[in-house]
Every structure is written in structure tokens, then in C-alpha cells.
Design a protein around this motif. Structure first.
Motif, PDB file in Angstrom:
ATOM      1  N   GLY A 140      32.443  41.662  53.557  1.00 55.71           N
ATOM      2  CA  GLY A 140      33.739  41.406  52.949  1.00 55.71           C
ATOM      3  C   GLY A 140      33.749  40.131  52.120  1.00 55.71           C
ATOM      4  N   LEU A 141      33.148  39.083  52.633  1.00 55.92           N
ATOM      5  CA  LEU A 141      33.083  37.825  51.877  1.00 55.92           C
ATOM      6  C   LEU A 141      32.245  37.993  50.614  1.00 55.92           C
ATOM      7  CD1 LEU A 141      32.751  35.397  54.894  1.00 55.92           C
ATOM      8  CD2 LEU A 141      34.679  35.529  53.294  1.00 55.92           C
ATOM      9  N   GLU A 142      31.146  38.730  50.716  1.00 53.17           N
ATOM     10  CA  GLU A 142      30.313  38.979  49.538  1.00 53.17           C
ATOM     11  C   GLU A 142      31.085  39.764  48.481  1.00 53.17           C
ATOM     12  OE1 GLU A 142      26.962  40.915  51.364  1.00 53.17           O
ATOM     13  OE2 GLU A 142      25.914  39.010  51.728  1.00 53.17           O
ATOM     14  N   ILE A 143      31.805  40.791  48.908  1.00 52.96           N
ATOM     15  CA  ILE A 143      32.609  41.593  47.974  1.00 52.96           C
ATOM     16  C   ILE A 143      33.669  40.716  47.322  1.00 52.96           C
ATOM     17  CG2 ILE A 143      34.328  43.456  47.845  1.00 52.96           C
ATOM     18  CD1 ILE A 143      32.637  44.823  50.144  1.00 52.96           C
ATOM     19  N   ALA A 144      34.373  39.947  48.121  1.00 55.68           N
ATOM     20  CA  ALA A 144      35.440  39.088  47.601  1.00 55.68           C
ATOM     21  C   ALA A 144      34.892  38.107  46.571  1.00 55.68           C
ATOM     22  CB  ALA A 144      36.117  38.344  48.747  1.00 55.68           C
ATOM     23  N   LEU A 145      33.748  37.523  46.848  1.00 55.64           N
ATOM     24  CA  LEU A 145      33.160  36.559  45.904  1.00 55.64           C
ATOM     25  C   LEU A 145      32.694  37.238  44.625  1.00 55.64           C
ATOM     26  CD1 LEU A 145      31.286  34.237  48.389  1.00 55.64           C
ATOM     27  CD2 LEU A 145      33.100  33.562  46.797  1.00 55.64           C
ATOM     28  N   ARG A 146      32.117  38.430  44.741  1.00 60.91           N
ATOM     29  CA  ARG A 146      31.703  39.153  43.535  1.00 60.91           C
ATOM     30  C   ARG A 146      32.903  39.457  42.653  1.00 60.91           C
ATOM     31  NH1 ARG A 146      27.942  41.678  46.856  1.00 60.91           N
ATOM     32  NH2 ARG A 146      29.217  43.514  47.176  1.00 60.91           N
ATOM     33  N   VAL A 147      33.990  39.899  43.259  1.00 60.93           N
ATOM     34  CA  VAL A 147      35.207  40.197  42.493  1.00 60.93           C
ATOM     35  C   VAL A 147      35.759  38.918  41.879  1.00 60.93           C
ATOM     36  CG1 VAL A 147      37.598  40.990  42.668  1.00 60.93           C
ATOM     37  CG2 VAL A 147      35.770  42.275  43.794  1.00 60.93           C
ATOM     38  N   ALA A 148      35.815  37.848  42.656  1.00 61.43           N
ATOM     39  CA  ALA A 148      36.334  36.577  42.137  1.00 61.43           C
ATOM     40  C   ALA A 148      35.532  36.093  40.941  1.00 61.43           C
ATOM     41  CB  ALA A 148      36.334  35.521  43.242  1.00 61.43           C
ATOM     42  N   ALA A 149      34.225  36.318  40.966  1.00 60.66           N
ATOM     43  CA  ALA A 149      33.373  35.888  39.860  1.00 60.66           C
ATOM     44  C   ALA A 149      33.562  36.766  38.628  1.00 60.66           C
ATOM     45  CB  ALA A 149      31.908  35.901  40.295  1.00 60.66           C
ATOM     46  N   ALA A 150      33.880  38.032  38.820  1.00 58.73           N
ATOM     47  CA  ALA A 150      33.952  38.977  37.703  1.00 58.73           C
ATOM     48  C   ALA A 150      35.347  39.144  37.105  1.00 58.73           C
ATOM     49  CB  ALA A 150      33.434  40.349  38.162  1.00 58.73           C
ATOM     50  N   VAL A 151      36.384  38.869  37.877  1.00 57.30           N
ATOM     51  CA  VAL A 151      37.748  39.170  37.450  1.00 57.30           C
ATOM     52  C   VAL A 151      38.529  37.886  37.205  1.00 57.30           C
ATOM     53  CG1 VAL A 151      39.926  40.256  38.142  1.00 57.30           C
ATOM     54  CG2 VAL A 151      37.750  41.349  38.733  1.00 57.30           C
ATOM     55  N   ARG A 152      39.116  37.778  36.032  1.00 59.86           N
ATOM     56  CA  ARG A 152      39.963  36.618  35.699  1.00 59.86           C
ATOM     57  C   ARG A 152      41.437  36.973  35.810  1.00 59.86           C
ATOM     58  NH1 ARG A 152      38.183  31.685  35.895  1.00 59.86           N
ATOM     59  NH2 ARG A 152      37.067  30.972  34.106  1.00 59.86           N
ATOM     60  N   ASP A 153      41.826  38.134  35.293  1.00 54.73           N
ATOM     61  CA  ASP A 153      43.229  38.554  35.332  1.00 54.73           C
ATOM     62  C   ASP A 153      43.415  39.490  36.521  1.00 54.73           C
ATOM     63  OD1 ASP A 153      43.878  37.139  32.983  1.00 54.73           O
ATOM     64  OD2 ASP A 153      43.064  38.777  31.768  1.00 54.73           O
ATOM     65  N   ASP A 154      44.277  39.106  37.429  1.00 51.20           N
ATOM     66  CA  ASP A 154      44.470  39.873  38.649  1.00 51.20           C
ATOM     67  C   ASP A 154      45.157  41.206  38.373  1.00 51.20           C
ATOM     68  OD1 ASP A 154      44.186  40.327  41.349  1.00 51.20           O
ATOM     69  OD2 ASP A 154      45.582  38.775  41.989  1.00 51.20           O
ATOM     70  N   LEU A 155      45.052  42.107  39.328  1.00 47.76           N
ATOM     71  CA  LEU A 155      45.691  43.417  39.243  1.00 47.76           C
ATOM     72  C   LEU A 155      47.200  43.283  39.406  1.00 47.76           C
ATOM     73  CD1 LEU A 155      43.296  45.548  41.488  1.00 47.76           C
ATOM     74  CD2 LEU A 155      43.264  45.304  38.994  1.00 47.76           C
ATOM     75  N   GLY A 156      47.934  44.161  38.789  1.00 46.04           N
ATOM     76  CA  GLY A 156      49.388  44.185  38.903  1.00 46.04           C
ATOM     77  C   GLY A 156      49.834  45.196  39.938  1.00 46.04           C
ATOM     78  N   ILE A 157      49.312  45.056  41.150  1.00 53.96           N
ATOM     79  CA  ILE A 157      49.675  45.976  42.238  1.00 53.96           C
ATOM     80  C   ILE A 157      50.484  45.205  43.275  1.00 53.96           C
ATOM     81  CG2 ILE A 157      47.675  47.469  41.875  1.00 53.96           C
ATOM     82  CD1 ILE A 157      46.341  46.068  44.278  1.00 53.96           C
ATOM     83  N   SER A 158      51.215  45.922  44.111  1.00 56.27           N
ATOM     84  CA  SER A 158      52.007  45.267  45.139  1.00 56.27           C
ATOM     85  C   SER A 158      51.112  44.669  46.209  1.00 56.27           C
ATOM     86  CB  SER A 158      52.969  46.265  45.788  1.00 56.27           C
ATOM     87  OG  SER A 158      53.641  45.641  46.857  1.00 56.27           O
ATOM     88  N   GLY A 159      51.474  43.482  46.616  1.00 56.59           N
ATOM     89  CA  GLY A 159      50.793  42.836  47.733  1.00 56.59           C
ATOM     90  C   GLY A 159      51.797  42.295  48.714  1.00 56.59           C
ATOM     91  N   GLY A 160      53.052  42.671  48.526  1.00 56.72           N
ATOM     92  CA  GLY A 160      54.120  42.160  49.367  1.00 56.72           C
ATOM     93  C   GLY A 160      54.125  42.780  50.744  1.00 56.72           C
ATOM     94  N   THR A 161      54.861  42.141  51.633  1.00 56.48           N
ATOM     95  CA  THR A 161      54.986  42.616  53.003  1.00 56.48           C
ATOM     96  C   THR A 161      56.453  42.628  53.416  1.00 56.48           C
ATOM     97  OG1 THR A 161      54.782  40.402  53.944  1.00 56.48           O
ATOM     98  CG2 THR A 161      52.739  41.665  53.649  1.00 56.48           C
ATOM     99  N   LEU A 162      56.751  43.309  54.489  1.00 57.85           N
ATOM    100  CA  LEU A 162      58.109  43.339  55.016  1.00 57.85           C
ATOM    101  C   LEU A 162      58.297  42.349  56.153  1.00 57.85           C
ATOM    102  CD1 LEU A 162      58.721  47.183  55.042  1.00 57.85           C
ATOM    103  CD2 LEU A 162      59.535  45.504  53.386  1.00 57.85           C
TER     104      LEU A 162
END
Length: 163
Positions: A140-162
Motif C-alpha cells: 500500500g505504501l509503495e502504491i501510494a508513493l508511486r501515485v504521489a510521484a506520478a499525479v499532480r492534479d488530484d481526482l475529483g471524486i468524493s472522499g467525504g464521510t458521514l
């Protein structure tokens, strides 16, 4: 120590990691606040109550990593993950806030924080608390770091909680 390590290595990304017992998934922190309010002493015996992490600094910082893209990638790889909207007021929040403050003062440095669950052997000693295998956490940490390195503009999806 954090400032010295950043000065020495000149990273583009800082990803802090802390353990949050009781959480059953990888928790990508979205916000760190400039508040220390320790319910219990830390490993050095310090127990700050109602003190800022950094006096005179902003009240809070948002992660500068693509937290929603990281979340989506973790889920696509079958890992239990969620956005967390608070890193608490204890040691992890302190580290997350200090990292984000440092990143805000350094050009080109992005920062964030992720909480990990207990290991199964820790959870077994704690009457069955939620846990995750070490291999899954590392993946999970490896995946997260790979994404962080490759993506500058975040996704426009919901991340909210109730809650």
C-alpha cells in the motif's frame, strides 16, 4: 531531525507513516492541525496539552499529495483504504503538521501522512483489534508513493464521510 533529513536528501515527496490502533484500513490523512493535546504521555514522557505544534504557524495544512488518486489506486489493488479527515492531536498529527509546514516553506516539496493498522500479532495481544498484514501495508505504501510521484492534479471524486 526532520529538517536535517530534508536538507540532506532534498526529497520531492514526504510521506509520514504512523500506526493508528483500532483502524482496520490504510488511512490517508487529509488535514493536520496546529494543535497538540495529548491524552497520554509520548515515549519520552512529554504530554503537551493545548499547545501549538509550531507557534505562530497556520491553524492547519492540507496534504499536498493527491489523496483521492492514492485512495482510488489502493482500492483498485484490493487494499482496504480510506481518507481520514483528522490525524488526531497526538504524535502523528505533530509529525504530519511539521512535515506539511516544512513542505510549505520548500519549493517543489509535497507532503502527506498515512496511518497504518496494527500488525496481526499486535492485534492478537489486544483482544482481536483490527489489523493488516505487513506485506499489504508495504504494498500500500509503495502504491501510494508511486501515485504521489506520478499525479499532480488530484481526482475529483468524493472522499467525504458521514462520521
Amino acid at each position: 531531525m526532520l529538517k536535517a533529513a530534508v536538507r540532506e536528501t532534498a526529497p520531492a515527496i514526504l510521506l509520514g507513516v504512523g500506526q493508528a490502533g483500532g483502524r482496520e484500513r490504510l488511512s490517508i490523512e487529509r488535514v493536520a492541525i496546529n494543535l497538540q493535546d495529548a491524552r497520554i504521555p509520548d515515549n519520552t514522557g512529554a504530554q503537551p496539552i493545548d499547545l501549538p505544534v509550531i507557534a505562530g504557524a497556520p491553524a492547519a495544512y492540507f496534504s499536498t499529495l493527491p489523496v483521492k488518486a492514492m485512495l482510488a489506486a489502493l482500492r483498485e489493488h484490493g487494499l482496504p483504504a480510506a481518507l481520514s479527515h483528522t490525524a488526531g492531536t497526538y504524535v502523528c498529527n505533530h509529525v504530519a503538521y511539521a512535515m506539511l509546514h516544512l513542505a510549505a516553506t520548500r519549493r517543489g516539496v509535497r507532503a502527506g501522512f498515512m496511518h497504518i493498522p496494527y500488525l496481526p500479532e499486535q492485534a492478537a495481544r489486544l483482544r482481536g483489534a483490527p489489523s493488516m498484514a505487513l506485506g499489504d501495508m508495504v504494498r500500500g505504501l509503495e502504491i501510494a508513493l508511486r501515485v504521489a510521484a506520478a499525479v499532480r492534479d488530484d481526482l475529483g471524486i468524493s472522499g467525504g464521510t458521514l462520521d
